[in-house]
Design a protein around this motif. Sequence first.
Motif, PDB file in Angstrom:
ATOM      1  N   ALA A 145      14.028 -15.864 -38.181  1.00 10.21           N
ATOM      2  CA  ALA A 145      13.247 -15.719 -36.952  1.00 10.21           C
ATOM      3  C   ALA A 145      13.824 -14.624 -36.067  1.00 10.21           C
ATOM      4  N   ASP A 146      15.146 -14.575 -35.967  1.00 10.15           N
ATOM      5  CA  ASP A 146      15.788 -13.525 -35.161  1.00 10.15           C
ATOM      6  C   ASP A 146      15.515 -12.147 -35.741  1.00 10.15           C
ATOM      7  N   ALA A 147      15.605 -12.040 -37.065  1.00 11.75           N
ATOM      8  CA  ALA A 147      15.338 -10.755 -37.713  1.00 11.75           C
ATOM      9  C   ALA A 147      13.894 -10.340 -37.505  1.00 11.75           C
ATOM     10  N   GLY A 148      12.971 -11.290 -37.632  1.00  9.50           N
ATOM     11  CA  GLY A 148      11.557 -10.987 -37.412  1.00  9.50           C
ATOM     12  C   GLY A 148      11.290 -10.546 -35.992  1.00  9.50           C
ATOM     13  N   SER A 149      11.944 -11.205 -35.034  1.00  7.76           N
ATOM     14  CA  SER A 149      11.766 -10.838 -33.630  1.00  7.76           C
ATOM     15  C   SER A 149      12.306  -9.444 -33.357  1.00  7.76           C
ATOM     16  N   ALA A 150      13.452  -9.108 -33.934  1.00  4.27           N
ATOM     17  CA  ALA A 150      14.036  -7.779 -33.753  1.00  4.27           C
ATOM     18  C   ALA A 150      13.148  -6.696 -34.351  1.00  4.27           C
ATOM     19  N   GLN A 151      12.594  -6.977 -35.541  1.00  5.80           N
ATOM     20  CA  GLN A 151      11.701  -6.013 -36.177  1.00  5.80           C
ATOM     21  C   GLN A 151      10.434  -5.833 -35.342  1.00  5.80           C
ATOM     22  N   HIS A 152       9.972  -6.931 -34.752  1.00  2.73           N
ATOM     23  CA  HIS A 152       8.778  -6.852 -33.920  1.00  2.73           C
ATOM     24  C   HIS A 152       9.038  -6.000 -32.673  1.00  2.73           C
ATOM     25  N   GLU A 153      10.192  -6.179 -32.057  1.00  2.00           N
ATOM     26  CA  GLU A 153      10.523  -5.376 -30.872  1.00  2.00           C
ATOM     27  C   GLU A 153      10.583  -3.894 -31.233  1.00  2.00           C
ATOM     28  N   ALA A 154      11.140  -3.582 -32.391  1.00  2.00           N
ATOM     29  CA  ALA A 154      11.187  -2.181 -32.830  1.00  2.00           C
ATOM     30  C   ALA A 154       9.775  -1.645 -33.055  1.00  2.00           C
ATOM     31  N   PHE A 155       8.906  -2.472 -33.629  1.00  2.00           N
ATOM     32  CA  PHE A 155       7.513  -2.075 -33.828  1.00  2.00           C
ATOM     33  C   PHE A 155       6.838  -1.814 -32.491  1.00  2.00           C
ATOM     34  N   ARG A 156       7.087  -2.664 -31.498  1.00  2.00           N
ATOM     35  CA  ARG A 156       6.457  -2.494 -30.183  1.00  2.00           C
ATOM     36  C   ARG A 156       6.930  -1.193 -29.522  1.00  2.00           C
ATOM     37  N   ARG A 157       8.214  -0.888 -29.639  1.00  2.00           N
ATOM     38  CA  ARG A 157       8.724   0.359 -29.043  1.00  2.00           C
ATOM     39  C   ARG A 157       8.088   1.570 -29.717  1.00  2.00           C
ATOM     40  N   LYS A 158       8.004   1.541 -31.040  1.00  2.00           N
ATOM     41  CA  LYS A 158       7.416   2.662 -31.781  1.00  2.00           C
ATOM     42  C   LYS A 158       5.936   2.816 -31.437  1.00  2.00           C
ATOM     43  N   ARG A 159       5.264   1.713 -31.293  1.00  2.00           N
ATOM     44  CA  ARG A 159       3.840   1.743 -30.942  1.00  2.00           C
ATOM     45  C   ARG A 159       3.653   2.355 -29.545  1.00  2.00           C
ATOM     46  N   ASP A 160       4.471   1.981 -28.586  1.00  2.00           N
ATOM     47  CA  ASP A 160       4.375   2.524 -27.235  1.00  2.00           C
ATOM     48  C   ASP A 160       4.601   4.033 -27.249  1.00  2.00           C
ATOM     49  N   GLN A 161       5.604   4.472 -27.993  1.00  2.00           N
ATOM     50  CA  GLN A 161       5.873   5.905 -28.096  1.00  2.00           C
ATOM     51  C   GLN A 161       4.699   6.642 -28.723  1.00  2.00           C
ATOM     52  N   SER A 162       4.073   6.012 -29.708  1.00  2.00           N
ATOM     53  CA  SER A 162       2.965   6.646 -30.420  1.00  2.00           C
ATOM     54  C   SER A 162       1.775   6.903 -29.503  1.00  2.00           C
ATOM     55  N   VAL A 163       1.379   5.905 -28.719  1.00  2.00           N
ATOM     56  CA  VAL A 163       0.186   6.091 -27.885  1.00  2.00           C
ATOM     57  C   VAL A 163       0.451   7.023 -26.711  1.00  2.00           C
ATOM     58  N   ARG A 164       1.730   7.169 -26.308  1.00  2.00           N
ATOM     59  CA  ARG A 164       2.087   8.079 -25.219  1.00  2.00           C
ATOM     60  C   ARG A 164       2.326   9.514 -25.699  1.00  2.00           C
ATOM     61  N   ALA A 165       2.341   9.753 -26.990  1.00  2.00           N
ATOM     62  CA  ALA A 165       2.681  11.057 -27.555  1.00  2.00           C
ATOM     63  C   ALA A 165       1.680  12.127 -27.118  1.00  2.00           C
ATOM     64  N   PRO A 166       2.076  13.415 -27.221  1.00  2.00           N
ATOM     65  CA  PRO A 166       1.176  14.500 -26.811  1.00  2.00           C
ATOM     66  C   PRO A 166      -0.177  14.478 -27.503  1.00  2.00           C
ATOM     67  N   GLN A 167      -0.245  13.932 -28.709  1.00  2.00           N
ATOM     68  CA  GLN A 167      -1.528  13.724 -29.368  1.00  2.00           C
ATOM     69  C   GLN A 167      -1.707  12.253 -29.728  1.00  2.00           C
ATOM     70  N   GLY A 168      -1.221  11.383 -28.835  1.00  2.00           N
ATOM     71  CA  GLY A 168      -1.421   9.951 -28.992  1.00  2.00           C
ATOM     72  C   GLY A 168      -2.783   9.548 -28.473  1.00  2.00           C
ATOM     73  N   ALA A 169      -3.131   8.263 -28.639  1.00  2.00           N
ATOM     74  CA  ALA A 169      -4.473   7.790 -28.294  1.00  2.00           C
ATOM     75  C   ALA A 169      -4.828   8.029 -26.834  1.00  2.00           C
ATOM     76  N   LEU A 170      -3.830   7.947 -25.939  1.00  2.00           N
ATOM     77  CA  LEU A 170      -4.104   8.142 -24.515  1.00  2.00           C
ATOM     78  C   LEU A 170      -4.398   9.589 -24.162  1.00  2.00           C
ATOM     79  N   ALA A 171      -4.003  10.525 -25.024  1.00  2.00           N
ATOM     80  CA  ALA A 171      -4.075  11.947 -24.701  1.00  2.00           C
ATOM     81  C   ALA A 171      -5.413  12.583 -25.041  1.00  2.00           C
ATOM     82  N   LEU A 172      -6.270  11.893 -25.784  1.00  2.00           N
ATOM     83  CA  LEU A 172      -7.526  12.506 -26.200  1.00  2.00           C
ATOM     84  C   LEU A 172      -8.496  12.583 -25.023  1.00  2.00           C
ATOM     85  N   THR A 173      -8.846  13.804 -24.615  1.00  2.00           N
ATOM     86  CA  THR A 173      -9.716  13.997 -23.449  1.00  2.00           C
ATOM     87  C   THR A 173     -11.096  14.520 -23.808  1.00  2.00           C
TER      88      THR A 173
END
Length: 276
Positions: free
Chosen positions: A13-41
């Motif tokens: 459970a601890d390992a799964g939670s740690a992997q999930h937190e890493a996934f959440r951080r990577k996901r946040d970085q992805s959508v904020r990226a210069p060509q991430g989902a938030l950047a499409l105008t």
Amino acid sequence: MTDATAPDAAAAADAGSAQHEAFRRKRDQSVRAPQGALALTTTAWISEPTTVEGVPGTWAPSPTGDGLQVTADASAGIVVDGQTVDGDVAVYSQSSMTPSSVRFDDRLTAFVIGPDFNGRCALRVWDAEAAVERGFTGISAFDYDPAWHLQGTFEAVEGGVAFEYGKSQGGTLRQALSPGRIRFERDGQQVELVALPDGDSLQIVFADATTGDESYDVGRFLFVRPRHDGTVDLDFNRAIVPPCAMSDQYNCPLPPAGNRLAFPIRAGEQRPTFAA
């Protein structure tokens, strides 16, 4: 003799939670990226020579049909594939063998998508500062729940499984083929899903009893990769909101009828949040 089951379960459970937190951080970085989902105008579908709001140049269908052609002089500062545009330059689509990159300035970049069913290509423009300007604060999510990391099965079907789905911007229903059926068990009942091919993965577009209330109105996505033995990980903690939740320039697939589940899946992302 000691019982190692509880410590082993806790460690997992601890390992799964740690992997999930890493996934959440990577996901946040992805959508904020210069060509991430938030950047499409802008997504400008082009069928004749025209200008595109917010960027320089005249844009037209490519004579070869595999992208667009931009016309500008050097003073416009358009850079395609590392070279400043001065005259007519081909801008190849992402679906071509040699996709082009476009840069307008330190904030704005672009690339070409298509062709669509009508043979048109589109210029997609990205603003690297859009997330900040819109006050994006993150993507709310349900708490990590290992109970929603399920083991399912994938049954390949010769010729595929035909289904229909809508798009977030409306229009006629689209026809699709799922390469097979994905099944998992919930409260003793078999649940069956279809999916869209996505490279070497499958994209499950689903809705559940939280959709439109606790989670995003359109539904959510889950990407999975079946194993050779027919098993498949279904970790709904990694369910994500579609990109149309972050930019109205996306036209996302809607959940097909069979993927609209009557029970709640309180795992994964809920919706993007913005400062008031």
